[in-house]
Design an enzyme around this catalytic site. Structure first.
Site, PDB file in Angstrom:
ATOM      1  N   ASP A  70       4.585  -2.362   1.721  1.00 48.30           N
ATOM      2  CA  ASP A  70       4.318  -1.229   1.216  1.00 48.30           C
ATOM      3  C   ASP A  70       5.208  -0.120   1.503  1.00 48.30           C
ATOM      4  OD1 ASP A  70       2.261  -2.670  -0.303  1.00 48.30           O
ATOM      5  OD2 ASP A  70       1.240  -2.545   1.472  1.00 48.30           O
ATOM      6  N   LYS A  96      10.050  -0.084  -0.659  1.00 48.63           N
ATOM      7  CA  LYS A  96      11.029  -1.007  -1.055  1.00 48.63           C
ATOM      8  C   LYS A  96      11.436  -0.917  -2.453  1.00 48.63           C
ATOM      9  CE  LYS A  96       9.459  -4.762   0.426  1.00 48.63           C
ATOM     10  NZ  LYS A  96       8.358  -4.610   1.107  1.00 48.63           N
ATOM     11  N   HIS A 154       5.518  -4.239  -6.031  1.00 51.84           N
ATOM     12  CA  HIS A 154       6.320  -3.000  -5.968  1.00 51.84           C
ATOM     13  C   HIS A 154       6.313  -2.163  -7.133  1.00 51.84           C
ATOM     14  CE1 HIS A 154       9.756  -5.527  -3.692  1.00 51.84           C
ATOM     15  NE2 HIS A 154       8.711  -5.256  -3.066  1.00 51.84           N
ATOM     16  N   GLN A 165       6.960  -8.335   1.199  1.00 54.47           N
ATOM     17  CA  GLN A 165       6.028  -8.235   2.400  1.00 54.47           C
ATOM     18  C   GLN A 165       6.796  -7.570   3.263  1.00 54.47           C
ATOM     19  OE1 GLN A 165       5.713 -11.746   1.084  1.00 54.47           O
ATOM     20  NE2 GLN A 165       4.774 -10.470  -0.303  1.00 54.47           N
TER      21      GLN A 165
END
Ligand code: IMP
Length: 437
Positions: free
Chosen positions: A12, A15, A40, A223
């Site tokens: 988190d 990205k 995302h 991740q």
């Protein structure tokens, strides 16, 4: 050119926004591990897209996206997402979305097993997303998983479901749940796999051809480093390898063809789920955590779980930089700290009387860590939307420089808000070069 993009912390880090920005300069965006446990958020104008399985590049109509062999794919979740994105006006066709024939399928019994496994662990649970990710990877490594290419043969699909379900049901029943029926699973999965057929591709070959044709490829990690099954805070990790080496295996690209690695680092740290988190803000710091959570919208984009918040951890981030070989860092969410009077940065750890500046392997050690902090002055004014580094308050620039020095890697991009335009790209950085295309 092939660039890998990886979160340096527990996920988190933002990205989605950076991949979305960079995607403009690339031809292909590929994912190489994980599944729909990722989430995302990408904001374009007043439109918000939440992507779980699909690479963030899917929003750009002229990009091709790849789901690599290292992924685990729930066909139902795949089409839910495809349909959702289509409803938001994005064209998604097999021409621009390729699914590896070697990726593994997440089946309904994997989700049931994820639940039973968490239940069995009780207080020691991992806090997984309950999407069946871990059990699907267990089947892969146990050499009984169902690959996309297997599923394309109806006989093989039925056979594998029947065989695997026999074992899964034993555990499911042991935990007082109703056994699942092979017929139900087959009848649900077979039409989805049929719909998947046109998307199925030998993706490593596709990527090799693209590279030879000088296409620019972005490999998007999901991740993050500290959730890596080998290098993260085991056992509180996901079941795949988000780190740079995983990109090579999970996309089927030779390591020496990878040209660069970009780390995504947030100005503070968060974590969802259980597991050690040395710089977590607890008790008396909860008001600061609250502020960060609200300003930074630190709630899971898929599960809406509130994220645990903590100070920037330079030890953990240096470890991530070393493991992945970051060439440049994108620093996200600077603006979230605008209102803080003081900002702490963890520069080392103490375990008992011993000072350590490396990241320990054992989760228990991480739990007994006392972070050693340096305190920096906050800047107390808005940085939202600033696009030029010279316009940042001097104390904010000082904070950014401090982070870069403590990690030992350049910061090439600073994000000052969720939208594409709210971004600073630093002159003469490696990052600028990637953006130049
Ligand atoms: P799993 O990947 O569902 O097995 O969950 C394992 C751990 O990884 C849990 O702590 C999850 O909260 C965490 N996790 C999985 N995916 C993400 C993600 O995309 N962002 C942040 N944490 C994640």
């Amino acid at each position: 050119m092939i660039i890998v993009i990886i979160g340096a912390q527990w996920g988190d880090e933002g990205k989605g926004k950076v991949v979305d920005l960079l995607a403009d300069r690339f031809d292909i965006v590929a994912r190489y591990q994980g599944g729909h446990n990722a989430g995302h958020s990408v904001y374009v104008g007043d439109r918000a897209f939440v992507l779980r399985l699909l690479p963030s590049g899917i929003i750009h109509p002229d990009k091709t996206c790849v789901l690599g062999n290292g992924m685990v794919i729930d066909p139902k979740a795949f089409f839910e997402e495809v349909d959702q994105i289509k409803a938001q006006g994005v064209e998604v066709t097999p021409d621009r979305l390729k699914v590896s024939s070697r990726a593994h399928l997440i089946m309904p019994y994997h989700q049931a097993l994820d639940h039973t496994s968490e239940e069995r662990l009780g207080n020691e649970k991992i806090g997984t997303t309950l999407r069946g990710i871990g059990p699907a990877y267990e089947d892969k490594v146990g050499r009984r998983g169902i690959r996309v290419s297997d599923a394309l043969s109806p006989e093989l699909l039925r056979l594998r479901i029947e065989r695997n379900l026999e074992e899964a049901n034993r555990i499911i029943v042991l935990f007082g749940q109703q056994p699942l029926r092979a017929d139900d699973i087959y009848n649900e999965t077979a039409p989805l796999v049929e719909r998947l057929r046109p998307f199925v591709t030998e993706t490593s070959h596709f990527l090799a051809q693209a590279r030879k044709a000088n296409k620019r490829i972005l490999l998007e990690g999901a991740q993050a480093t500290l959730l890596d099954v080998d290098h993260g805070t085991y056992p509180y990790v996901t079941s795949s390898n988000p780190t740079a080496g995983g990109a090579s295996v999970g996309a089927g690209i030779p390591p020496h063809h990878i040209s660069g690695v970009l780390g995504i680092v947030r100005t503070y740290a968060t974590r969802v789920g259980e597991g050690p988190f040395p710089t977590e803000m607890l008790d008396d710091e909860e008001p600061i955590a609250y502020l960060i959570r609200e300003r930074g919208n630190e709630y899971g984009s898929v599960t809406r779980r509130p994220r645990r918040c903590g100070w920037f951890d330079a030890v953990a981030t240096r470890y991530a930089a070393e493991l992945n070989g970051f060439d440049s860092i994108a620093l996200t969410k600077l603006d979230v700290l605008d209102e803080l009077e003081e900002i702490k940065v963890c520069t080392g750890y103490k375990i008992g009387d011993a000072y350590v500046d490396t990241f320990p392997a054992v989760a228990n050690d991480l739990r007994s860590i006392q972070p050693v902090y340096e305190t920096l002055e906050g800047w107390g004014e808005s940085t939202v939307g600033i696009t030029n580094v010279e316009d940042l308050p001097a104390k904010a620039r000082n904070y950014v420089r401090f982070l870069s020095d403590s990690i030992g890697v350049e910061i090439g991009l600073i994000s000052t808000g969720p939208e594409r335009g709210q971004t600073i790209i630093l002159k003469d950085s490696v990052m600028e070069n990637w953006f130049r295309g």
